[in-house]
Design a protein around this motif. Structure first.
Motif, mmCIF file in Angstrom:
data_model
loop_
_atom_site.group_PDB
_atom_site.id
_atom_site.type_symbol
_atom_site.label_atom_id
_atom_site.label_comp_id
_atom_site.label_asym_id
_atom_site.label_seq_id
_atom_site.Cartn_x
_atom_site.Cartn_y
_atom_site.Cartn_z
ATOM 1 N N LEU A 23 -41.524 30.325 -58.025
ATOM 2 C CA LEU A 23 -41.516 31.757 -58.319
ATOM 3 C C LEU A 23 -42.552 32.505 -57.475
ATOM 4 O O LEU A 23 -42.280 33.584 -56.953
ATOM 5 N N GLN A 24 -43.716 31.922 -57.341
ATOM 6 C CA GLN A 24 -44.808 32.591 -56.626
ATOM 7 C C GLN A 24 -44.466 32.881 -55.166
ATOM 8 O O GLN A 24 -44.958 33.846 -54.593
ATOM 9 N N SER A 25 -43.584 32.097 -54.593
ATOM 10 C CA SER A 25 -43.251 32.284 -53.178
ATOM 11 C C SER A 25 -42.447 33.573 -52.934
ATOM 12 O O SER A 25 -42.340 34.029 -51.803
ATOM 13 N N PHE A 26 -41.908 34.160 -53.983
ATOM 14 C CA PHE A 26 -41.088 35.366 -53.826
ATOM 15 C C PHE A 26 -41.903 36.663 -53.853
ATOM 16 O O PHE A 26 -41.382 37.730 -53.532
ATOM 17 N N PHE A 27 -43.155 36.590 -54.245
ATOM 18 C CA PHE A 27 -43.963 37.791 -54.464
ATOM 19 C C PHE A 27 -45.076 37.951 -53.435
ATOM 20 O O PHE A 27 -45.601 36.972 -52.921
ATOM 21 N N THR A 28 -45.431 39.200 -53.184
ATOM 22 C CA THR A 28 -46.609 39.517 -52.368
ATOM 23 C C THR A 28 -47.516 40.423 -53.192
ATOM 24 O O THR A 28 -47.056 41.220 -54.022
ATOM 25 N N LEU A 29 -48.804 40.308 -52.940
ATOM 26 C CA LEU A 29 -49.809 41.094 -53.652
ATOM 27 C C LEU A 29 -50.113 42.371 -52.886
ATOM 28 O O LEU A 29 -50.231 42.353 -51.660
ATOM 29 N N LYS A 30 -50.231 43.461 -53.606
ATOM 30 C CA LYS A 30 -50.681 44.723 -53.016
ATOM 31 C C LYS A 30 -51.745 45.312 -53.920
ATOM 32 O O LYS A 30 -51.579 45.366 -55.135
ATOM 33 N N LYS A 31 -52.843 45.766 -53.299
ATOM 34 C CA LYS A 31 -53.921 46.417 -54.039
ATOM 35 C C LYS A 31 -53.869 47.908 -53.746
ATOM 36 O O LYS A 31 -53.693 48.316 -52.598
ATOM 37 N N LEU A 32 -54.030 48.700 -54.808
ATOM 38 C CA LEU A 32 -54.004 50.152 -54.684
ATOM 39 C C LEU A 32 -55.310 50.736 -55.206
ATOM 40 O O LEU A 32 -55.814 50.304 -56.245
ATOM 41 N N LYS A 33 -55.817 51.710 -54.486
ATOM 42 C CA LYS A 33 -56.976 52.450 -54.973
ATOM 43 C C LYS A 33 -56.488 53.538 -55.915
ATOM 44 O O LYS A 33 -55.310 53.913 -55.901
ATOM 45 N N LYS A 34 -57.396 54.070 -56.715
ATOM 46 C CA LYS A 34 -57.069 55.169 -57.614
ATOM 47 C C LYS A 34 -56.436 56.308 -56.808
ATOM 48 O O LYS A 34 -56.924 56.649 -55.734
ATOM 49 N N LYS A 35 -55.333 56.844 -57.301
ATOM 50 C CA LYS A 35 -54.564 57.943 -56.705
ATOM 51 C C LYS A 35 -53.755 57.544 -55.466
ATOM 52 O O LYS A 35 -53.121 58.384 -54.844
ATOM 53 N N GLN A 36 -53.760 56.269 -55.105
ATOM 54 C CA GLN A 36 -52.965 55.816 -53.959
ATOM 55 C C GLN A 36 -51.515 55.633 -54.394
ATOM 56 O O GLN A 36 -51.219 55.178 -55.487
ATOM 57 N N TYR A 37 -50.599 55.994 -53.492
ATOM 58 C CA TYR A 37 -49.169 55.897 -53.784
ATOM 59 C C TYR A 37 -48.658 54.466 -53.623
ATOM 60 O O TYR A 37 -48.996 53.788 -52.663
ATOM 61 N N LEU A 38 -47.811 54.079 -54.562
ATOM 62 C CA LEU A 38 -47.005 52.871 -54.417
ATOM 63 C C LEU A 38 -45.644 53.260 -53.851
ATOM 64 O O LEU A 38 -45.066 52.538 -53.048
ATOM 65 N N LEU A 39 -45.160 54.441 -54.260
ATOM 66 C CA LEU A 39 -43.863 54.956 -53.811
ATOM 67 C C LEU A 39 -43.917 56.476 -53.843
ATOM 68 O O LEU A 39 -44.500 57.044 -54.764
ATOM 69 N N GLN A 40 -43.334 57.101 -52.845
ATOM 70 C CA GLN A 40 -43.256 58.556 -52.831
ATOM 71 C C GLN A 40 -41.802 59.002 -52.892
ATOM 72 O O GLN A 40 -40.908 58.348 -52.321
#
Length: 194
Positions: A23-40
């Motif tokens: 399962l772990q091989s299908f995912f990637t990690l992303k770190k976001l700062k406060k107020k940073q967009y994941l999707l617009q």
């Protein structure tokens, strides 16, 4: 970083150690700062995201620029513009971080491959989608049939963490209320508790 996801899965379905590793091989990690967009809004939602740490909000702006909050996603929650993700169409929702956040992201191609290779994940997501429909139905009933105070009290009872962690102006948007109304309700509750 995968502990929260694996725990969430195991609370819904039985999964083997080999499946956990796969399962772990299908995912990637992303770190976001406060107020940073994941999707617009207007972008294609390329990934379904699982919150392993932090807090996100999903919303759409009106013509005046006011945010209408669709949902909040805490640790252990999934978030996306699901229509955009599944159909690879332009997103109508914007998603950004209320707190510093870490998400585990899976692309549509990997999502479909994961469901083929790890069939129990199909059952896991079916359970999530059923629960999501129940929650959306309940939210619609509350939104259309409850007073402002009843909406706030229901939210506080069902999700006290939201009341603690989410700024009150965002809770107002989520409930479809003015921030002043939330302040008035909170003041009334506080007076009643003294």
């Amino acid at each position: 970083m995968f502990d929260v996801l694996l725990s969430h899965i195991q609370n819904k379905v039985a999964i083997t150690d080999n499946q956990k590793k796969q399962l772990q091989s299908f995912f990637t990690l992303k770190k976001l700062k406060k107020k940073q967009y994941l999707l617009q809004e207007g972008d294609i939602c390329k990934c379904l995201s699982f919150v392993s740490k932090g807090l996100l909000k999903s919303y759409f702006p009106d013509e005046k620029g006011n945010e209408h909050i669709n949902m909040f996603a805490f640790e252990g929650w999934w978030i996306s513009d699901f229509n955009s993700f599944i159909h690879q169409e332009k997103a109508v929702l914007t998603i950004d971080a209320i707190e510093e956040t870490e998400v585990l992201m899976i692309t549509l191609e990997d999502y479909n491959q994961m469901l083929l290779e790890i069939p129990v994940m199909d059952r896991y997501f079916r359970i999530l989608y059923q629960n999501s429909l129940v929650t959306k139905d309940y939210r619609l009933i509350v939104s259309n049939g409850y007073t402002a105070e009843e909406k706030y009290l229901q939210l506080a009872q069902r999700n006290p963490e939201m009341i603690k962690r989410v700024p009150h102006n965002l809770i107002a948007s989520y409930l479809g209320l003015a921030p002043e109304t939330i302040s008035r309700i909170r003041k009334k509750i506080s007076q009643n508790n003294t």
